[in-house]
Enzyme design. Structure first.
Site, PDB file in Angstrom:
ATOM      1  N   ASP A  44       0.823  -1.220   0.000  1.00  8.75           N
ATOM      2  CA  ASP A  44       0.000   0.000   0.000  1.00  8.75           C
ATOM      3  C   ASP A  44       0.859   1.273   0.000  1.00  8.75           C
ATOM      4  O   ASP A  44       0.416   2.336   0.430  1.00  8.75           O
ATOM      5  CB  ASP A  44      -0.967  -0.004   1.191  1.00  8.75           C
ATOM      6  N   HIS A 247      24.291   9.398 -16.897  1.00  8.30           N
ATOM      7  CA  HIS A 247      23.194   9.372 -15.928  1.00  8.30           C
ATOM      8  C   HIS A 247      23.608   8.599 -14.680  1.00  8.30           C
ATOM      9  O   HIS A 247      22.912   7.693 -14.227  1.00  8.30           O
ATOM     10  CB  HIS A 247      21.929   8.770 -16.550  1.00  8.30           C
ATOM     11  N   ASP A 264      25.021  17.383 -10.981  1.00  3.03           N
ATOM     12  CA  ASP A 264      23.900  17.809 -11.838  1.00  3.03           C
ATOM     13  C   ASP A 264      22.656  17.696 -10.969  1.00  3.03           C
ATOM     14  O   ASP A 264      22.190  16.583 -10.684  1.00  3.03           O
ATOM     15  CB  ASP A 264      23.820  16.915 -13.071  1.00  3.03           C
ATOM     16  N   ASP A 275      17.734  23.214 -13.572  1.00  4.94           N
ATOM     17  CA  ASP A 275      18.637  22.133 -13.989  1.00  4.94           C
ATOM     18  C   ASP A 275      20.033  22.720 -14.137  1.00  4.94           C
ATOM     19  O   ASP A 275      20.334  23.372 -15.137  1.00  4.94           O
ATOM     20  CB  ASP A 275      18.100  21.575 -15.325  1.00  4.94           C
ATOM     21  N   HIS A 354      26.264  13.933 -26.211  1.00  5.74           N
ATOM     22  CA  HIS A 354      24.885  14.420 -26.055  1.00  5.74           C
ATOM     23  C   HIS A 354      24.715  15.788 -26.710  1.00  5.74           C
ATOM     24  O   HIS A 354      25.690  16.433 -27.102  1.00  5.74           O
ATOM     25  CB  HIS A 354      24.483  14.462 -24.570  1.00  5.74           C
ATOM     26  N   HIS A 358      18.144  21.305 -23.786  1.00  6.60           N
ATOM     27  CA  HIS A 358      16.754  20.885 -23.983  1.00  6.60           C
ATOM     28  C   HIS A 358      15.839  21.969 -23.436  1.00  6.60           C
ATOM     29  O   HIS A 358      16.262  22.795 -22.610  1.00  6.60           O
ATOM     30  CB  HIS A 358      16.503  19.549 -23.256  1.00  6.60           C
ATOM     31  N   HIS A 365      13.034  17.907 -18.887  1.00  7.84           N
ATOM     32  CA  HIS A 365      13.155  17.817 -20.350  1.00  7.84           C
ATOM     33  C   HIS A 365      11.772  18.185 -20.871  1.00  7.84           C
ATOM     34  O   HIS A 365      10.917  17.328 -21.070  1.00  7.84           O
ATOM     35  CB  HIS A 365      13.568  16.406 -20.793  1.00  7.84           C
ATOM     36  N   GLU A 388      24.287  23.109 -21.880  1.00 11.24           N
ATOM     37  CA  GLU A 388      25.047  22.190 -21.044  1.00 11.24           C
ATOM     38  C   GLU A 388      26.052  21.344 -21.815  1.00 11.24           C
ATOM     39  O   GLU A 388      25.958  20.116 -21.837  1.00 11.24           O
ATOM     40  CB  GLU A 388      24.088  21.270 -20.287  1.00 11.24           C
ATOM     41  N   TYR A 392      33.890  14.229 -21.837  1.00  6.93           N
ATOM     42  CA  TYR A 392      34.032  13.054 -20.978  1.00  6.93           C
ATOM     43  C   TYR A 392      35.060  12.126 -21.615  1.00  6.93           C
ATOM     44  O   TYR A 392      34.882  11.692 -22.749  1.00  6.93           O
ATOM     45  CB  TYR A 392      32.691  12.326 -20.843  1.00  6.93           C
ATOM     46  N   ARG A 410      31.004  18.871 -17.125  1.00  6.24           N
ATOM     47  CA  ARG A 410      29.830  19.486 -17.770  1.00  6.24           C
ATOM     48  C   ARG A 410      29.511  20.767 -17.008  1.00  6.24           C
ATOM     49  O   ARG A 410      29.687  20.825 -15.779  1.00  6.24           O
ATOM     50  CB  ARG A 410      28.625  18.526 -17.749  1.00  6.24           C
ATOM     51  N   GLU A 412      26.284  23.499 -16.850  1.00  2.00           N
ATOM     52  CA  GLU A 412      24.896  23.635 -17.324  1.00  2.00           C
ATOM     53  C   GLU A 412      24.203  24.809 -16.640  1.00  2.00           C
ATOM     54  O   GLU A 412      24.213  24.922 -15.418  1.00  2.00           O
ATOM     55  CB  GLU A 412      24.114  22.350 -17.003  1.00  2.00           C
TER      56      GLU A 412
HETATM   57  N1  GLY Z   1      19.613  16.705 -15.512  1.00  2.00           N
HETATM   58  C1  GLY Z   1      19.270  16.179 -16.756  1.00  2.00           C
HETATM   59  C2  GLY Z   1      19.877  16.940 -17.825  1.00  2.00           C
HETATM   60  O1  GLY Z   1      20.805  17.694 -17.596  1.00  2.00           O
HETATM   61  O2  GLY Z   1      19.443  16.913 -18.941  1.00  2.00           O
HETATM   62 MN    MN Z   2      19.753  19.371 -18.572  1.00  4.82          MN
HETATM   63 MN    MN Z   3      21.198  18.580 -15.740  1.00  4.78          MN
END
Ligand code: GLY
Ligand code: MN
Ligand code: MN
Length: 452
Positions: A44, A247, A264, A275, A354, A358, A365, A388, A392, A410, A412
């Site tokens: 539950d 991720h 992140d 973000d 990547h 976004h 996203h 971002e 790597y 990274r 961002e």
């Molecule tokens: N935190 C997810 C991204 O940076 O897209």
């Molecule tokens: Mn992002």
């Molecule tokens: Mn991010």
């Protein structure tokens, strides 16, 4: 208690969004948008409930299971809400419910019905409409339900010459509206960004060799929670080569002296996400190699942010970042050849797999078509996106000297398109390398951090 005042009037905003949607779909159309369902975790116990973003955008109604209907031009009112009935027994266990009366009084519904009447009442709302806007494909049970309502509508349509002949996904209506943020939405995003900036600054003060990644995560989440927010997505705290796993959310390892840590993390406040990624030297100073990679990623990010202006395409900022990164990788000896040809061959994907960002909004996203007919769309004032870039170099990366291995960086930020140029909502989180070093050094020395 440092709780952010809840100043966002989700119900008033939703009313404006419904008016915009009604104008867009016209009296030919009707939108049927289900709320999210509770997701069982075990027995539950449920996963924390998060309202469906399209539903939230159009209603401000926080409960699961409901269904919103927006029927432009309907004489008895355009906004009909189906929701759970009041039930003192269930409310004692699971929390308060608005019930249909509360949906009218508190959420601006023109009519409201208990969920039990859904299959009876909803088909009537489809009569006289040619198109139904519905998130087909999101949930099989709701899809079957829609087919059943359409079947029933045909059954009761004897005196009604018009019935739906098309079901439209929300992409070209609700999602187009969500893409352009209102002043109130931008203000909510600015607050989410502000809390996230505070959390990253906290991480800069707390980071030190030997702590676990999850301890740094705890510092960040405590700031989100103390402001009434929560994580907009699973927080990434990636020490050393963990940063090369895009991720990485395990957050179990100890931070090692001399490594970088990539964080992140973004707060969701009043439904809106921030973000931010920052990459910090755990011991307080970058090594030469770390600094070279960091400088390159920062240069790429600044070049990309410059292009986030009305009229530039949704691809321009990615192209700007990619060009800077590729030229830099040639200069560092990671790639050899000519930049255009390397980009064409996607040679950079080995180290930059990547895209550069976004859309950002109710979802991290966020929704919004990136373009149409093979063309990227042009940016417009009121759009919000992340910028971002990263680099790597996984352990064992081929063709790259070992001294670069295990470095992942990274950076961002969250950027709003405005007629006055890019507006960086997250500029309060330090990212200049010298500034980062002095923040971390000041905290480690027990002194005040700059900017405190
Ligand atoms: N935190 C997810 C991204 O940076 O897209
Ligand atoms: Mn992002
Ligand atoms: Mn991010």
């Amino acid at each position: 208690m440092n709780r952010e005042a809840a100043t966002f009037d989700a119900v008033a905003e939703a009313s404006r969004h419904r008016e915009q949607l009604a104008r867009l779909i016209g009296e030919d159309g009707v939108a049927v948008i289900p709320a999210a369902l509770e997701q069982p975790r075990n027995r539950d116990v449920h996963h924390p409930f998060r309202q469906d973003s399209d539903f939230l955008y159009l209603t401000g109604f926080p409960e699961p299971e409901a269904v919103a209907v927006i029927a432009p031009g309907r004489p008895d009112g355009e906004f009909v809400l189906f929701c759970r009935p009041r039930d003192p027994k269930r409310e004692q266990w699971d929390g308060r419910r608005a019930g249909p009366d509360g949906a009218i009084a508190g959420y601006g519904a023109d009519q409201a019905h208990p969920l039990d009447n859904l299959d009876e009442e909803l088909p009537k709302l489809l009569l006289g409409r040619r198109r139904v806007v519905f998130p087909l494909g999101r949930d099989e049970a709701w899809d079957r339900r829609l087919l059943e309502w359409l079947r029933r509508a045909r059954g009761i349509a004897r005196n009604c010459p018009t019935l739906p002949t098309a079901v439209e996904l929300p992409q070209r209506s609700i999602h187009e509206l969500r893409l352009i943020k209102s002043p109130a939405e931008l203000e909510a995003m600015r607050r989410a960004a502000g809390v996230t900036v505070t959390a990253h600054r906290r991480a800069m003060q707390a980071v030190h060799p030997g702590m676990h990644e999850y301890e740094l995560e705890a510092e960040i989440l405590s700031i989100f929670h103390r402001h009434g927010g929560e994580a907009a997505y699973p927080t990434i705290v990636a020490g050393g080569d963990n940063a090369c796993i895009l991720h990485y959310v395990e957050n179990r390892r100890r931070l090692r002296a001399g490594d970088l840590v990539l964080i992140d993390a973004g707060c969701e406040l009043e439904g809106y996400a921030a973000d931010i990624t920052r990459t910090l030297p755990i011991s307080g100073t970058f090594t030469g190699e770390q600094r070279a990679v960091y400088d390159l990623v920062l240069a790429a990010q600044l070049a990309a942010i410059d292009t986030v202006t009305p009229g530039r395409s949704f691809d321009d900022f990615h192209a700007a970042a990619t060009r800077t990164l590729v030229q830099g990788m040639i200069d560092l000896g990671w790639l050899s050849g000519e930049a255009d040809a390397l980009i064409e061959d996607k040679a950079h994907h080995a180290f930059y797999p990547h895209r550069t960002g976004h859309w950002l909004g109710l979802d991290v996203h966020d929704v919004g078509l990136p373009g149409e007919g093979g063309e990227w769309r042009a940016l417009q004032a009121g759009m919000a996106l992340t910028v971002e870039p990263g680099l790597y170099v996984p352990p064992g990366a081929e063709g790259v000297d070992e001294r670069w291995h295990g470095i992942g960086v990274r950076i961002e930020d969250d950027v709003v398109v405005t007629v006055d140029g890019p507006k960086v909502l997250t500029a309060g989180a330090p990212k200049e390398p010298d500034e980062l070093e002095s923040w971390i050094a000041a905290a480690m020395g027990g002194g005040e951090s700059p900017g405190d």
